[in-house]
Design a protein around this motif. Structure first.
Motif, PDB file in Angstrom:
ATOM      1  N   VAL A 106      -5.493  14.923   8.653  1.00 19.44           N
ATOM      2  CA  VAL A 106      -6.245  14.615   9.877  1.00 19.44           C
ATOM      3  C   VAL A 106      -5.861  13.217  10.382  1.00 19.44           C
ATOM      4  O   VAL A 106      -5.314  12.403   9.633  1.00 19.44           O
ATOM      5  N   ARG A 107      -6.171  12.966  11.653  1.00 24.67           N
ATOM      6  CA  ARG A 107      -5.994  11.637  12.246  1.00 24.67           C
ATOM      7  C   ARG A 107      -7.379  11.027  12.415  1.00 24.67           C
ATOM      8  O   ARG A 107      -8.298  11.667  12.931  1.00 24.67           O
ATOM      9  N   VAL A 108      -7.537   9.790  11.935  1.00 25.22           N
ATOM     10  CA  VAL A 108      -8.844   9.134  12.018  1.00 25.22           C
ATOM     11  C   VAL A 108      -8.696   7.713  12.545  1.00 25.22           C
ATOM     12  O   VAL A 108      -7.621   7.111  12.452  1.00 25.22           O
ATOM     13  N   ARG A 109      -9.804   7.221  13.087  1.00 24.53           N
ATOM     14  CA  ARG A 109      -9.861   5.837  13.568  1.00 24.53           C
ATOM     15  C   ARG A 109     -10.885   5.080  12.714  1.00 24.53           C
ATOM     16  O   ARG A 109     -11.921   5.638  12.344  1.00 24.53           O
ATOM     17  N   VAL A 110     -10.584   3.816  12.389  1.00 31.58           N
ATOM     18  CA  VAL A 110     -11.522   3.006  11.606  1.00 31.58           C
ATOM     19  C   VAL A 110     -12.677   2.607  12.513  1.00 31.58           C
ATOM     20  O   VAL A 110     -12.505   1.840  13.472  1.00 31.58           O
ATOM     21  N   LYS A 111     -13.869   3.146  12.232  1.00 28.48           N
ATOM     22  CA  LYS A 111     -15.023   2.931  13.083  1.00 28.48           C
ATOM     23  C   LYS A 111     -15.875   1.744  12.619  1.00 28.48           C
ATOM     24  O   LYS A 111     -16.324   0.929  13.427  1.00 28.48           O
ATOM     25  N   GLU A 112     -16.098   1.664  11.306  1.00 28.10           N
ATOM     26  CA  GLU A 112     -17.018   0.645  10.794  1.00 28.10           C
ATOM     27  C   GLU A 112     -16.646   0.291   9.364  1.00 28.10           C
ATOM     28  O   GLU A 112     -16.183   1.134   8.594  1.00 28.10           O
ATOM     29  N   VAL A 113     -16.839  -0.969   8.993  1.00 25.51           N
ATOM     30  CA  VAL A 113     -16.597  -1.427   7.619  1.00 25.51           C
ATOM     31  C   VAL A 113     -17.825  -2.209   7.165  1.00 25.51           C
ATOM     32  O   VAL A 113     -18.216  -3.189   7.796  1.00 25.51           O
ATOM     33  N   ASN A 114     -18.445  -1.739   6.067  1.00 19.13           N
ATOM     34  CA  ASN A 114     -19.611  -2.413   5.496  1.00 19.13           C
ATOM     35  C   ASN A 114     -19.158  -3.128   4.232  1.00 19.13           C
ATOM     36  O   ASN A 114     -18.939  -2.497   3.191  1.00 19.13           O
ATOM     37  N   LEU A 115     -18.997  -4.453   4.338  1.00 16.84           N
ATOM     38  CA  LEU A 115     -18.463  -5.224   3.219  1.00 16.84           C
ATOM     39  C   LEU A 115     -19.377  -5.181   2.004  1.00 16.84           C
ATOM     40  O   LEU A 115     -18.925  -5.047   0.869  1.00 16.84           O
ATOM     41  N   ARG A 116     -20.671  -5.294   2.259  1.00 16.24           N
ATOM     42  CA  ARG A 116     -21.605  -5.371   1.134  1.00 16.24           C
ATOM     43  C   ARG A 116     -21.661  -4.062   0.361  1.00 16.24           C
ATOM     44  O   ARG A 116     -21.651  -4.039  -0.863  1.00 16.24           O
ATOM     45  N   ARG A 117     -21.699  -2.947   1.075  1.00 14.89           N
ATOM     46  CA  ARG A 117     -21.753  -1.639   0.405  1.00 14.89           C
ATOM     47  C   ARG A 117     -20.378  -1.125   0.009  1.00 14.89           C
ATOM     48  O   ARG A 117     -20.247  -0.103  -0.641  1.00 14.89           O
ATOM     49  N   ARG A 118     -19.331  -1.852   0.426  1.00 20.40           N
ATOM     50  CA  ARG A 118     -17.943  -1.441   0.181  1.00 20.40           C
ATOM     51  C   ARG A 118     -17.710  -0.025   0.714  1.00 20.40           C
ATOM     52  O   ARG A 118     -17.157   0.847   0.033  1.00 20.40           O
ATOM     53  N   GLN A 119     -18.144   0.199   1.961  1.00 21.97           N
ATOM     54  CA  GLN A 119     -18.007   1.504   2.600  1.00 21.97           C
ATOM     55  C   GLN A 119     -17.184   1.384   3.875  1.00 21.97           C
ATOM     56  O   GLN A 119     -17.361   0.439   4.648  1.00 21.97           O
ATOM     57  N   ILE A 120     -16.309   2.363   4.068  1.00 22.23           N
ATOM     58  CA  ILE A 120     -15.482   2.431   5.277  1.00 22.23           C
ATOM     59  C   ILE A 120     -15.820   3.729   5.996  1.00 22.23           C
ATOM     60  O   ILE A 120     -15.810   4.804   5.380  1.00 22.23           O
ATOM     61  N   THR A 121     -16.144   3.621   7.283  1.00 21.42           N
ATOM     62  CA  THR A 121     -16.466   4.809   8.083  1.00 21.42           C
ATOM     63  C   THR A 121     -15.353   5.068   9.084  1.00 21.42           C
ATOM     64  O   THR A 121     -14.935   4.165   9.810  1.00 21.42           O
ATOM     65  N   PHE A 122     -14.853   6.316   9.082  1.00 25.60           N
ATOM     66  CA  PHE A 122     -13.837   6.745  10.045  1.00 25.60           C
ATOM     67  C   PHE A 122     -14.481   7.670  11.070  1.00 25.60           C
ATOM     68  O   PHE A 122     -15.557   8.232  10.849  1.00 25.60           O
ATOM     69  N   GLU A 123     -13.790   7.826  12.200  1.00 30.61           N
ATOM     70  CA  GLU A 123     -14.158   8.876  13.156  1.00 30.61           C
ATOM     71  C   GLU A 123     -12.904   9.694  13.446  1.00 30.61           C
ATOM     72  O   GLU A 123     -11.789   9.168  13.474  1.00 30.61           O
ATOM     73  N   LEU A 124     -13.110  10.983  13.628  1.00 35.61           N
ATOM     74  CA  LEU A 124     -11.988  11.894  13.822  1.00 35.61           C
ATOM     75  C   LEU A 124     -11.336  11.666  15.176  1.00 35.61           C
ATOM     76  O   LEU A 124     -12.010  11.546  16.196  1.00 35.61           O
ATOM     77  N   VAL A 125     -10.007  11.602  15.183  1.00 37.98           N
ATOM     78  CA  VAL A 125      -9.268  11.489  16.443  1.00 37.98           C
ATOM     79  C   VAL A 125      -8.754  12.866  16.826  1.00 37.98           C
ATOM     80  O   VAL A 125      -8.994  13.360  17.922  1.00 37.98           O
ATOM     81  N   GLU A 126      -8.046  13.492  15.914  1.00 39.25           N
ATOM     82  CA  GLU A 126      -7.530  14.842  16.187  1.00 39.25           C
ATOM     83  C   GLU A 126      -7.089  15.454  14.865  1.00 39.25           C
ATOM     84  O   GLU A 126      -6.540  14.747  14.014  1.00 39.25           O
ATOM     85  N   PRO A 127      -7.320  16.710  14.653  1.00 38.13           N
ATOM     86  CA  PRO A 127      -6.791  17.347  13.438  1.00 38.13           C
ATOM     87  C   PRO A 127      -5.303  17.585  13.601  1.00 38.13           C
ATOM     88  O   PRO A 127      -4.833  17.827  14.708  1.00 38.13           O
ATOM     89  N   ARG A 128      -4.574  17.471  12.549  1.00 40.65           N
ATOM     90  CA  ARG A 128      -3.131  17.730  12.627  1.00 40.65           C
ATOM     91  C   ARG A 128      -2.781  18.812  11.602  1.00 40.65           C
ATOM     92  O   ARG A 128      -3.111  18.682  10.432  1.00 40.65           O
ATOM     93  N   PRO A 129      -2.153  19.893  12.042  1.00 38.45           N
ATOM     94  CA  PRO A 129      -1.845  20.984  11.109  1.00 38.45           C
ATOM     95  C   PRO A 129      -0.837  20.541  10.066  1.00 38.45           C
ATOM     96  O   PRO A 129      -0.093  19.619  10.256  1.00 38.45           O
TER      97      PRO A 129
END
Length: 716
Positions: free
Chosen positions: A693-716
């Protein structure tokens, strides 16, 4: 009229047991909680021994083997609705008590019923109701605080200062009274020690014991991990005193009884950033095949059993490697100096000399202490450039060593071919390598390359480890093997079910073999999800460990294996060195079997702790790196699906993040657990493990060490 004989009262069986067991036996027979004075009577404790008896009973209660209840009575936990175990707390505020008795159930503790207990504490929980999901209860007693010191953020206000723990499983604030701040500034990371968390107190009181610094600084982050995992990182006065008595270089008297190998063109081959060199190698072609020398730093010559240096190294168990620093097992004078096989200086070594035929079969092994001189400090990339890329300048620079290196490459390829043919597993799992700039800031996270030079060193170290293990086993010397159990067939069946959803046509074996695992890796090779298959297959394996009982090494398909080649950074290797030296002199073994059992457990645990600490530090680096890439787009592979979204591993940076279902607006999705996928109710759209899949970096939570992506487009 005959008088009836008075029956003698039968002596209770528990009186013949050791005192701790006798106490429990008396309680079982009584069938109720007992007072101390009742125990005195039942166990015939004389007055002069009652003080020590009381201490014993209190000790059993402190460990949760007895429960101190109201009315000054003691009871058996198994006879009451009580469970003793370690508390695991979720960031949302609830927890679970995981019992020490594996047969006892895990107890759910709702929010508000932790009673001041923190994550990792040893507690007693009372079961208050049973639900379909299992028992639910309340913490009634804290037997042991796991965390003596807590890493957190210091905040100063007009009236009061507090430390908020970094770990969200510790949902408390620590009150810091005036004068206990240790100069901490607002927002800095600190280490706090709780000084008062008595029952009934809502907010614990503590003091700052160390100021770590700016949370954005990588050095601060490394210190936080060191404290979180309680890694020993300071040298005691006794260690420093012993260190001062050691020489700076090899002395003439140190060479006595050693073979002189200073003219043998041994070289070290390591990564660019390596600073401790504990192995040097040399290969010579012979009339019948090859001669391989593996010279390992003789740490045991300088570190004597029972010394302060030895005790400290045993406690640490291993060196711990972070991208920006090392927590070493030995001080720098040893690890980077006296015991490091630095180029063009004499060093003491324990050498394995092996003769192989032209097909790579081992014909003879010899072991002896030696004096060596490394002829060059080479890097993996330099060796590759010379042997694979045919780099003219480097070949000219190292011309005297070229023939030796070419012979080494030939032998390594033969050994690798033989090892793989016997079923040894070679996971294709690229590792991330963090690249730092001169200021220590993160510049890049790249794929750690594995090529001919890496294989060369790997094969020679495996050959040396096996040769030493065989030698000691044949002579009946107890030592620490490096063992790896076969995987649980149940876990393998679960893996096979998962692999079938990816399209791999597999059958679960009755008994897993290394050859079967190797075949799975071959089938997945070249496919987009190959990395995922390798990773999940590895997770289905058991962890290797240290033990004096030889059960073989499943992963290497080796019947007899040990760790011998890294005594600077692994204590088990030092144990093997000492054992080999005594075997060569035909002296009594230095370690009895029972002691090795205890050491194996401790050193296996230290290794696991080090791996967890290194993994956490990498996560801290990854989230800070991705913060610089907010809004950027990447390609990744779906590595896991849940009811709330799916996880994506980026192909470029080996970073994992979550795409939340709440960010998918085109449909309602449900989790198809059996097939490891999310399915759109209206569109039938799928998101499944292994999909690119193709994703964009949406949010980074330093304290929780969590990275949130959002879908850009699925790629076969």
């Amino acid at each position: 009229m005959a008088r009836k004989k008075k029956r003698r009262k039968k002596r209770p069986a528990y009186l013949d047991l050791p005192l701790p067991e006798a106490i429990k036996g008396a309680m079982r027979e009584a069938g109720r909680p007992l007072l101390l004075r009742e125990l005195y009577h039942l166990l015939h404790i004389p007055k002069e021994e009652r003080a020590s008896f009381r201490r014993l009973v209190k000790g059993l209660a402190a460990r949760g083997e007895l429960i101190h209840i109201k009315g000054r009575r003691y009871g058996l936990p198994e006879e009451m609705p009580l469970v003793t175990g370690r508390l695991s707390v979720h960031p949302e505020g609830y927890g679970f008590v995981n019992p020490e008795d594996e047969k006892a159930p895990t107890v759910f503790i709702p929010p508000g019923r932790l009673k001041g207990a923190l994550d990792g504490d040893l507690v007693v929980a009372r079961i208050e109701r049973r639900t379909k999901k299992g028992p639910e209860g309340t913490v009634i007693r804290i037997l042991e605080r796991r965390r003596k010191r807590i890493v957190g953020f210091f905040y100063r206000s007009r009236k009061v200062s507090t430390v908020i723990p970094e770990d969200e499983r510790l949902p408390v604030e620590i009150l810091i009274p005036p004068g206990e701040e240790r100069g901490a500034e607002d927002g800095e990371m600190v280490v706090a020690e709780i000084t008062d968390f008595s029952p009934g107190r809502r907010i614990p009181e503590g003091r700052v014991v160390e100021v770590l610094g700016d949370p954005e600084d990588l050095q601060t982050q490394a210190k936080a991990v060191i404290y979180n995992y309680e890694l020993p990182h300071r040298w005691s006065r006794r260690v420093r005193e012993e260190l001062a008595r050691l020489p700076d270089e090899v002395r003439p008297e140190d060479k006595a009884g050693r073979r002189d190998l200073t003219r043998v063109p041994l070289v070290t081959i390591d990564g660019e950033s390596a600073r401790d060199f504990d192995d040097a190698v040399c290969v010579r072609r012979t009339r019948t095949g090859y001669k391989l020398y593996v010279a390992i730093a003789d740490v045991s010559h300088y570190v004597k059993p029972g010394s302060a240096l030895d005790r400290e190294a045993y406690e640490r168990g291993t060196s711990v490697y972070f991208p920006n620093m090392v927590v070493p097992m030995f001080p720098e004078k040893l690890s980077n100096g006296l015991c490091s096989l630095n180029p063009q200086v004499e060093r003491l070594a324990l050498t394995v000399e092996m003769d192989f035929d032209r097909e790579g079969n081992l014909r003879r092994s010899r072991f002896y202490p030696a004096v060596i001189r490394s002829h060059a400090r080479l890097t993996y990339n330099e060796v590759k450039a010379m042997l694979v890329d045919r780099d003219r300048e480097l070949r000219k620079k190292y011309k005297p060593l070229l023939r030796m290196l070419e012979a080494a490459a030939e032998l390594a390829q033969l050994l690798r071919k033989r090892r793989l043919s016997r079923g040894s597993i070679d996971f294709d799992l690229p590792e991330p390598e963090v690249v730092l700039d001169l200021q220590g800031e993160i510049r890049d996270i790249v794929r750690r390359e594995r090529h001919l030079a890496h294989f060369l060193i790997e094969e020679f170290m495996i050959a040396a480890n096996e040769a030493v293990a065989r030698y000691l086993e044949e002579r009946g010397y107890p030592f620490l093997y490096r063992v790896h159990e076969a995987p649980d067939p149940v876990k393998i069946r679960e893996f096979v079910e998962f692999a079938r959803t990816l399209g791999l046509d597999l059958e679960a074996p009755v008994e897993p073999t290394p050859a079967w695992v190797q075949e799975v890796i071959r089938l997945a090779e070249g496919r987009p999800y190959a990395y995922l298959v390798n990773m999940l297959l590895l997770r289905s394996m058991k962890q290797a460990q240290y033990s004096p009982e030889n059960i073989g090494h499943f992963g290497l398909a080796s019947a007899c294996y040990c760790h011998f080649t890294s005594p600077i950074r692994r204590y088990p290797d030092l144990v093997v060195h000492r054992t080999l030296k005594t075997a060569l002199k035909r002296k009594r073994p230095p370690y009895p079997y029972e002691k090795l059992v205890e050491m194996g457990k401790h050193l296996s645990q230290r290794e696991r702790t080090a791996m967890e600490a290194e993994r956490e530090m990498l996560e801290r680096v990854q989230v800070r790196f991705m913060q610089e890439h907010l809004g950027e787009t990447f390609t990744g592979i779906i590595s896991g699906v849940t009811a709330f979204g799916f996880f994506v591993e980026l192909e470029e940076y080996f970073v994992s993040g979550l795409v939340r279902l709440t960010d998918l607006h085109d449909d309602y999705y449900f989790l198809d657990e059996k097939n490891h996928r999310l399915v759109g109710r209206r569109t039938g759209r799928l998101f499944q493990i292994g999909q690119r899949v193709r994703v964009r970096v949406k949010e980074v939570n330093l304290r929780r060490r969590q990275i949130t992506f959002e879908l850009v487009e699925p790629r076969p």
